[in-house]
Structure formats: C-alpha cells, structure tokens
Write an enzyme that holds these catalytic residues in place. Structure first.
Site, short mmCIF file in Angstrom:
data_model
loop_
_atom_site.label_atom_id
_atom_site.label_comp_id
_atom_site.label_asym_id
_atom_site.label_seq_id
_atom_site.Cartn_x
_atom_site.Cartn_y
_atom_site.Cartn_z
N GLN A 161 0.83 -1.21 0.00
CA GLN A 161 0.00 0.00 0.00
C GLN A 161 0.86 1.25 0.00
OE1 GLN A 161 -3.47 -0.49 2.99
NE2 GLN A 161 -1.88 -1.89 3.70
N ASN A 162 2.14 1.10 0.28
CA ASN A 162 3.01 2.26 0.49
C ASN A 162 3.37 2.95 -0.82
OD1 ASN A 162 2.92 1.48 3.15
ND2 ASN A 162 4.91 0.48 3.13
N ASP B 247 6.05 5.10 -0.84
CA ASP B 247 7.40 5.63 -0.61
C ASP B 247 8.46 5.07 -1.55
OD1 ASP B 247 7.92 3.03 0.48
OD2 ASP B 247 7.33 3.74 2.48
N HIS C 168 -1.20 1.42 -4.55
CA HIS C 168 -1.54 2.83 -4.39
C HIS C 168 -0.58 3.75 -5.15
CE1 HIS C 168 -3.85 1.94 -0.39
NE2 HIS C 168 -4.53 1.61 -1.46
N GLY D 167 2.81 -4.90 8.93
CA GLY D 167 2.67 -3.46 9.17
C GLY D 167 1.46 -2.83 8.54
N THR D 168 0.38 -3.59 8.39
CA THR D 168 -0.84 -3.02 7.83
C THR D 168 -2.04 -3.41 8.68
OG1 THR D 168 -2.38 -3.03 5.94
CG2 THR D 168 -0.99 -4.99 6.23
#
Length: 257
Positions: free
Chosen positions: A109-110, A112, A127, A198-199
């Site tokens: 989803q990141n 970065d 995303h 981490g989600t």
C-alpha cells in the site's frame, strides 16, 4: 530478542515454498523513520483537518486535484518531505533478497518506493509511487528523486499546457488496472506462504489475499505490534516490528543453508 514463536516452522515452509506473497503497509517503513498512523500513505490521520479547512481525505482527493490542484500538491509535498532522505530498511532488503531463493511477490500500500529501491522485482504498488509523475493530458511521464527538483507546484508539463501529478491513488480514485490485474493473477496462481506486515488491513483488497491463504493451504504469518482486521486468520503471529522479525527469520534461513 528471544526467538519468535514458530520461527522454525516459518523458516521451513519458506525454504520449500514455490511462491511467497508479502503484503505490506506503513508499519514496514517505521524502521526507516516514517510514521505509521493510518491515512494516505500512512502519513495522515483520516479525521485530520488541514489548514485549508478540509478533511485530509478531501484535500488529497481526485476531485480537489482536478479543481484546486495547488491544495492537493501542497499536502503531497508535505508527504514527500517526510519521506525525503529516508531509505529502505532491513525488512525491505530481506524481502528483496528472498526473491533469489523463491519466487516472491510484494503487494504494498506504500507510496514511498522503498520496495522498488531495495530491489523487489515482482512488485504490486497498489496505491502507486509518490516519485513517479505524469501528465493526465498528454501522458508524459518523469521520475524524480525528490520534490526539490520541482521549481513550482503544481509543476507544469514540459510537453503541453497541462500539469503533472504523482502516479498515486488519491481518495475517490480507482486502483490502477495493471496492479489489480497482477494481483488477480497472483490469486489465481496461489502461494504457499503469505506475510501481512505493518498493515491494519482495512481495505478488502489488502485483507482478502491473507484471508485466502487457507484455500491454498498456505501458511499465513502476521507481523504487527498490535492486532488488526486479519489477526484471527493468522496461523503465526509476531507482535513486533518488521525489521526485527525478518532479521531473525533470515538468520534461521541462513543457518539452514
């Protein structure tokens, strides 16, 4: 750090897996210094209002980008400033290194760009990527290393009278079709091991691949300091940070070789 529960079990499954799927959210970038709270790219609370008097999900929406792009770009630039200077951490690097041992797909989803920078090849950036810009009018594309290269916001397109925007999914916009198609292919092909890292997994397209592990007979591993929407579907749960967990798992794999 003491041994994680079932770490030997996970290492054994990983060493024999035919395909592995990693699903990652903002928490995997915490060891790179990025914030982990929910919202756009993990960088805003969804109930937060901006200095424009708009809820952040409105300021960072496709509708405002079309009507008042200077507002959306202002907040995109703040997000980019948070990412600037940060680098992939051990978790990103270990996931990338695993592809030399077993076919590995990363659904993130990141925005970065850390998974790509770390070297992950089969990458589904559902995303988008904050550092890939394009012109919606003529299709011109350009990559930037940071937004200091942009002399004005919104940046003008050098090939037409349009304006550039990041190739990210703003609130209210559809997911990119190529990313959705690749995810559908992965679900059709199946996998032997899936990690949710981490989600909070509040989006169905993030939760479903983890929940579907049982239909493939896959082992489902969650790495997150706190419970999430998919915790009850995990076969193995590690309540810690991503880098610490994957470093220990990598150590187990290295000892087996």
């Amino acid at each position: 750090m003491t041994d994680l529960p079932d770490v030997d079990r996970v290492a054994e499954r990983l060493s024999t897996a035919r395909r592995v799927l990693f699903i990652t959210g903002a928490g995997i970038s915490a060891d790179s210094g990025l914030p982990t709270y929910r919202g756009f790219g993990g960088l805003y609370n969804e109930d937060q209002h901006t200095d424009d008097g708009l809820p952040i999900e409105v300021a960072l929406s496709g509708e405002i980008m079309a009507a008042q792009p200077e507002i959306t770009w202002k907040h995109l630039a703040r997000i980019e400033a948070t990412c600037r200077g940060a680098k992939p951490n051990a978790a990103h690097r270990i996931i990338a290194a695993l592809q030399d041992r077993v076919p590995t797909t990363v659904l993130t989803q990141n925005i970065d760009g850390f998974h790509r920078e770390a070297g992950s090849a089969d990458l589904i950036e559902i995303h988008g990527d904050l550092f890939e810009l394009f012109c919606p009018h003529c299709g011109h594309q350009v990559s930037v290393s940071d937004y200091s290269e942009l002399h004005e916001l919104p940046p003008p397109c050098p090939h037409c009278l349009g304006q550039l925007r990041p190739a990210v999914v703003l609130f209210g916009e559809a997911l990119p079709r190529p990313a959705v198609k690749r995810l559908e292919q992965v679900l059709d092909e199946g996998y032997d091991l899936v990690f949710s890292i981490g989600t909070t997994s509040v989006f169905p397209y993030i939760a479903q691949p983890f929940i579907a592990a049982r239909q493939f007979g896959a082992l489902a591993v969650e790495i997150n300091p706190t419970p999430t929407e998919v915790s009850r579907f995990a076969d193995v749960t590690w309540r810690c940070g991503a880098a610490a967990a994957l470093e220990q798992l990598w150590g187990k794999l290295s000892n087996e070789c």
